[in-house]
Design a protein around this motif. Structure first.
Motif, PDB file in Angstrom:
ATOM      1  N   ARG A  66       1.737  72.212  12.619  1.00 44.49           N
ATOM      2  CA  ARG A  66       1.975  72.391  14.058  1.00 44.49           C
ATOM      3  C   ARG A  66       0.716  72.832  14.802  1.00 44.49           C
ATOM      4  O   ARG A  66       0.540  72.480  15.972  1.00 44.49           O
ATOM      5  CB  ARG A  66       3.081  73.431  14.282  1.00 44.49           C
ATOM      6  N   PHE A  67      -0.132  73.593  14.160  1.00 46.01           N
ATOM      7  CA  PHE A  67      -1.354  74.099  14.784  1.00 46.01           C
ATOM      8  C   PHE A  67      -2.568  73.415  14.174  1.00 46.01           C
ATOM      9  O   PHE A  67      -2.589  73.130  12.975  1.00 46.01           O
ATOM     10  CB  PHE A  67      -1.482  75.606  14.587  1.00 46.01           C
ATOM     11  N   THR A  68      -3.573  73.205  15.004  1.00 40.57           N
ATOM     12  CA  THR A  68      -4.825  72.627  14.541  1.00 40.57           C
ATOM     13  C   THR A  68      -6.000  73.405  15.111  1.00 40.57           C
ATOM     14  O   THR A  68      -6.095  73.565  16.330  1.00 40.57           O
ATOM     15  CB  THR A  68      -4.949  71.157  14.962  1.00 40.57           C
ATOM     16  N   ILE A  69      -6.873  73.873  14.234  1.00 41.96           N
ATOM     17  CA  ILE A  69      -8.081  74.550  14.676  1.00 41.96           C
ATOM     18  C   ILE A  69      -9.233  73.551  14.662  1.00 41.96           C
ATOM     19  O   ILE A  69      -9.320  72.710  13.760  1.00 41.96           O
ATOM     20  CB  ILE A  69      -8.404  75.781  13.787  1.00 41.96           C
ATOM     21  N   SER A  70     -10.080  73.649  15.683  1.00 39.63           N
ATOM     22  CA  SER A  70     -11.226  72.745  15.749  1.00 39.63           C
ATOM     23  C   SER A  70     -12.388  73.467  16.418  1.00 39.63           C
ATOM     24  O   SER A  70     -12.228  74.577  16.936  1.00 39.63           O
ATOM     25  CB  SER A  70     -10.866  71.470  16.520  1.00 39.63           C
ATOM     26  N   ARG A  71     -13.529  72.808  16.406  1.00 38.74           N
ATOM     27  CA  ARG A  71     -14.738  73.449  16.916  1.00 38.74           C
ATOM     28  C   ARG A  71     -15.582  72.431  17.672  1.00 38.74           C
ATOM     29  O   ARG A  71     -15.722  71.286  17.227  1.00 38.74           O
ATOM     30  CB  ARG A  71     -15.543  74.026  15.738  1.00 38.74           C
ATOM     31  N   ASP A  72     -16.128  72.862  18.791  1.00 36.58           N
ATOM     32  CA  ASP A  72     -17.089  72.048  19.536  1.00 36.58           C
ATOM     33  C   ASP A  72     -18.440  72.735  19.398  1.00 36.58           C
ATOM     34  O   ASP A  72     -18.680  73.783  20.006  1.00 36.58           O
ATOM     35  CB  ASP A  72     -16.679  71.952  21.005  1.00 36.58           C
ATOM     36  N   ASN A  73     -19.301  72.157  18.591  1.00 33.20           N
ATOM     37  CA  ASN A  73     -20.577  72.809  18.297  1.00 33.20           C
ATOM     38  C   ASN A  73     -21.462  72.933  19.533  1.00 33.20           C
ATOM     39  O   ASN A  73     -22.144  73.937  19.713  1.00 33.20           O
ATOM     40  CB  ASN A  73     -21.309  72.041  17.199  1.00 33.20           C
ATOM     41  N   ALA A  74     -21.440  71.917  20.365  1.00 26.65           N
ATOM     42  CA  ALA A  74     -22.295  71.934  21.554  1.00 26.65           C
ATOM     43  C   ALA A  74     -21.897  73.054  22.516  1.00 26.65           C
ATOM     44  O   ALA A  74     -22.752  73.629  23.198  1.00 26.65           O
ATOM     45  CB  ALA A  74     -22.230  70.586  22.251  1.00 26.65           C
ATOM     46  N   LYS A  75     -20.611  73.350  22.549  1.00 25.52           N
ATOM     47  CA  LYS A  75     -20.122  74.386  23.462  1.00 25.52           C
ATOM     48  C   LYS A  75     -19.961  75.738  22.769  1.00 25.52           C
ATOM     49  O   LYS A  75     -19.595  76.717  23.422  1.00 25.52           O
ATOM     50  CB  LYS A  75     -18.791  73.963  24.069  1.00 25.52           C
TER      51      LYS A  75
END
Length: 115
Positions: A66-75
């Motif tokens: 149900r949950f997804t963790i993600s990352r935006d390296n540029a930000k």
């Protein structure tokens, strides 16, 4: 001093979705473990999800699928996409950055799942 600023909490109906964001200053999520924890009233703070510098993720059993963790390296930002929310997901959600044995915390953002 690292700053972690969360946003995206709010009131949502059961079955709804929210996306939390956590922007970090000074330390990079690309070099450290980033995560989301939550604390419901009367309960201890618990791990929800985390992401390593390599991009590996792990989740609490209660949120898998149900949950997804993600990352935006540029930000330098970590996200938590939450779908199919349940009343038991109601809690204050805290962003975390773990660096060299030290936990850094945001101030938290409240998620309320209620009809």
């Amino acid at each position: 001093q690292v700053q972690l600023v969360e946003s995206g909490g709010g009131l949502v109906q059961p079955g709804g979705s929210l996306r939390l964001s956590c922007a970090a200053s000074r330390f990079m999520f690309t070099n450290n473990v980033g995560g989301w924890y939550r604390q419901a009233p009367g309960k201890e703070r618990e791990l929800v999800a985390r992401i390593t510098p390599s991009g590996s993720t792990n989740y609490a059993d209660s949120v898998k699928g149900r949950f997804t963790i993600s990352r935006d390296n540029a930000k330098n930002t970590v996200y938590l996409q939450m779908i199919s929310l349940k009343p038991e997901d109601t809690a204050v959600y805290y962003c975390n950055l773990f660096k060299l044995g030290v936990n850094y915390w945001g101030k938290g953002t409240l998620v309320t799942v209620s009809s």
